[in-house]
Design an enzyme around this catalytic site. Structure first.
Site, PDB file in Angstrom:
ATOM      1  N   ASP A 167       7.042   1.761  -8.897  1.00  0.00           N
ATOM      2  CA  ASP A 167       8.223   2.019  -9.727  1.00  0.00           C
ATOM      3  C   ASP A 167       9.323   1.042  -9.292  1.00  0.00           C
ATOM      4  OD1 ASP A 167       9.640   3.086  -7.544  1.00  0.00           O
ATOM      5  OD2 ASP A 167       9.050   5.138  -8.010  1.00  0.00           O
ATOM      6  N   HIS A 211       0.844  -1.198   0.000  1.00  0.00           N
ATOM      7  CA  HIS A 211       0.000   0.000   0.000  1.00  0.00           C
ATOM      8  C   HIS A 211       0.875   1.243   0.000  1.00  0.00           C
ATOM      9  CE1 HIS A 211      -3.814   2.123   0.771  1.00  0.00           C
ATOM     10  NE2 HIS A 211      -3.047   2.985   1.414  1.00  0.00           N
ATOM     11  N   ARG A 271      12.262   1.332  -7.880  1.00  0.00           N
ATOM     12  CA  ARG A 271      12.822   1.472  -6.540  1.00  0.00           C
ATOM     13  C   ARG A 271      11.851   0.961  -5.488  1.00  0.00           C
ATOM     14  NH1 ARG A 271      16.071   4.120  -3.023  1.00  0.00           N
ATOM     15  NH2 ARG A 271      17.497   4.887  -4.580  1.00  0.00           N
ATOM     16  N   CYS A 320     -10.669   8.497  -3.978  1.00  0.00           N
ATOM     17  CA  CYS A 320      -9.897   7.328  -4.396  1.00  0.00           C
ATOM     18  C   CYS A 320     -10.304   6.157  -3.502  1.00  0.00           C
ATOM     19  CB  CYS A 320      -8.401   7.603  -4.292  1.00  0.00           C
ATOM     20  SG  CYS A 320      -7.840   8.015  -2.628  1.00  0.00           S
ATOM     21  N   CYS A 335      -8.151   4.279  -1.769  1.00  0.00           N
ATOM     22  CA  CYS A 335      -7.008   3.902  -0.920  1.00  0.00           C
ATOM     23  C   CYS A 335      -7.439   3.417   0.466  1.00  0.00           C
ATOM     24  CB  CYS A 335      -6.046   5.075  -0.794  1.00  0.00           C
ATOM     25  SG  CYS A 335      -5.321   5.563  -2.370  1.00  0.00           S
ATOM     26  N   GLU A 369       1.230   5.156   0.674  1.00  0.00           N
ATOM     27  CA  GLU A 369       0.588   6.191   1.485  1.00  0.00           C
ATOM     28  C   GLU A 369      -0.213   7.165   0.618  1.00  0.00           C
ATOM     29  OE1 GLU A 369       3.297   9.188   3.048  1.00  0.00           O
ATOM     30  OE2 GLU A 369       2.144   9.222   4.904  1.00  0.00           O
ATOM     31  N   CYS A 370      -1.429   7.445   1.073  1.00  0.00           N
ATOM     32  CA  CYS A 370      -2.274   8.431   0.412  1.00  0.00           C
ATOM     33  C   CYS A 370      -2.941   9.236   1.521  1.00  0.00           C
ATOM     34  CB  CYS A 370      -3.321   7.732  -0.452  1.00  0.00           C
ATOM     35  SG  CYS A 370      -4.614   8.829  -1.040  1.00  0.00           S
ATOM     36  N   ARG A 415       8.282  15.060  -1.096  1.00  0.00           N
ATOM     37  CA  ARG A 415       8.434  14.024  -2.115  1.00  0.00           C
ATOM     38  C   ARG A 415       7.297  13.008  -1.983  1.00  0.00           C
ATOM     39  NH1 ARG A 415      14.324  11.305  -2.465  1.00  0.00           N
ATOM     40  NH2 ARG A 415      14.906  13.271  -1.514  1.00  0.00           N
TER      41      ARG A 415
HETATM   42 ZN   LIG Z   1      -5.646   7.722  -2.544  1.00  0.00          ZN
END
Ligand SMILES: [Zn+2]
Length: 314
Positions: free
Chosen positions: A275, A222, A277, A236, A238, A224-225, A266
């Protein structure tokens, strides 16, 4: 890369790509210098790790090129490569510019040729200083010309992507912090903190108390959102995804929720897939917790590759 063999390094550039001939500076004899200049055709420079070079003297020395013979130049470069904290004034006498790589090398933001070259010689166990010569093909054949050059001279080709992938696959990408038992609405979970060695962000791995005894615990990842996770925004899914994952893990006592966090400056991107990383970071933490086999909740191909790259079955 062996000590005496230059390698063709392809790196992504802002405008297309570029190729360089890279070799270990400690092998900088006059013959090799002549060879790289002849084969590559472009200008040369030394790429140094920040641990070896003193950036201030490098900047000053780079403004005063001095001419000397190939043999003198080779001798100076070789002596620099053998020195732990070299004096860039000596590099000035060789008439060769020095570029200092950034601390995190290719894993830092926007790596350039210096970072790729230093990481390449370091990965080969050949020290901290690379001799880099730009390859200029004047026949207009582009990448085909590079293939021809590699075949004709029996040179190995390495891409910048391979160097990044190797570091992501083998290095510790986070530092394990304390583990606490966390009561949730659905039951107890073990929560382990990890500090990201790149961003400094604090990630969390939550797992059911019986996860180690499970043959193939489910892995949920998951990202973070804040608006979804904390404020239950309905723009969303999330929050509901996180709730479902936690209910599954805490309720069954087995399974893993990796909660990847960003930093205020960031924030994490929210594409459909992780991605590179992020995928490798998850794989590192799973490996660090001695979990050898997991079932991926989402079939993210990049995540699957990253886990398998660290020897984790999935
Ligand atoms: Zn979200």
């Amino acid at each position: 890369m062996r000590a005496a063999n230059p390698v063709i390094l392809d790196v992504p550039e802002e405008a297309g790509s570029a190729a360089f001939l890279v070799c270990w500076a400690g092998h900088g004899n006059a013959e090799l210098l002549g060879y790289t200049a002849r084969v590559a055709g472009g200008p040369s420079f030394l790429a140094a790790s920040p641990a070896t070079a003193q950036a201030t003297t490098v900047a000053a020395a780079n403004h005063t090129p001095v001419a000397c013979t190939l043999a003198e130049r080779a001798e100076i470069i070789t002596s620099l490569a053998g020195r732990p904290g070299f004096d860039a004034g000596t590099a000035r006498r060789a008439g060769i510019p020095v570029v200092v790589a950034a601390t995190q090398g290719v894993l830092g933001a926007a790596p350039g040729i210096a970072e790729f070259a230093v990481d390449l010689v370091q990965a080969a166990g050949l020290g901290q200083l690379a001799l880099v010569t730009e390859i200029v093909l004047d026949d207009g054949t582009g990448p085909h010309g590079l293939d021809g050059l590699a075949t004709q001279r029996a040179l190995v080709r390495v891409s910048g992507q391979e160097i990044i992938a190797e570091r992501l696959r083998t290095e510790a990408l986070a530092v394990r912090g304390p583990e606490v038992v966390l009561p949730t609405d659905h039951g107890l979970v073990l929560a382990t903190g990890y500090r990201d060695t790149h961003s400094g962000a604090e990630h969390l791995v939550l797992r059911g108390p019986a996860t180690e005894r499970s043959a193939r615990p489910v892995l949920h990842v998951h990202r973070e959102c804040p608006t979804g996770d904390v404020f239950s925004s309905l723009s969303c899914s999330c929050r509901s995804e996180l709730d479902t994952a936690l209910a599954d893990v805490a309720g069954s006592g087995s399974g893993i929720v990796v909660y990847l966090r960003g930093k205020p400056d960031r924030p994490l991107h929210h594409g459909p897939h992780l991605d590179d990383r992020q995928a490798h970071l998850v794989a590192f933490m799973i490996q660090d917790l001695s979990l050898h086999r997991v079932h991926l909740h989402h079939g993210d191909p990049r995540q699957r590759d990253a886990l398998r790259g660290r020897g984790i079955g999935c």
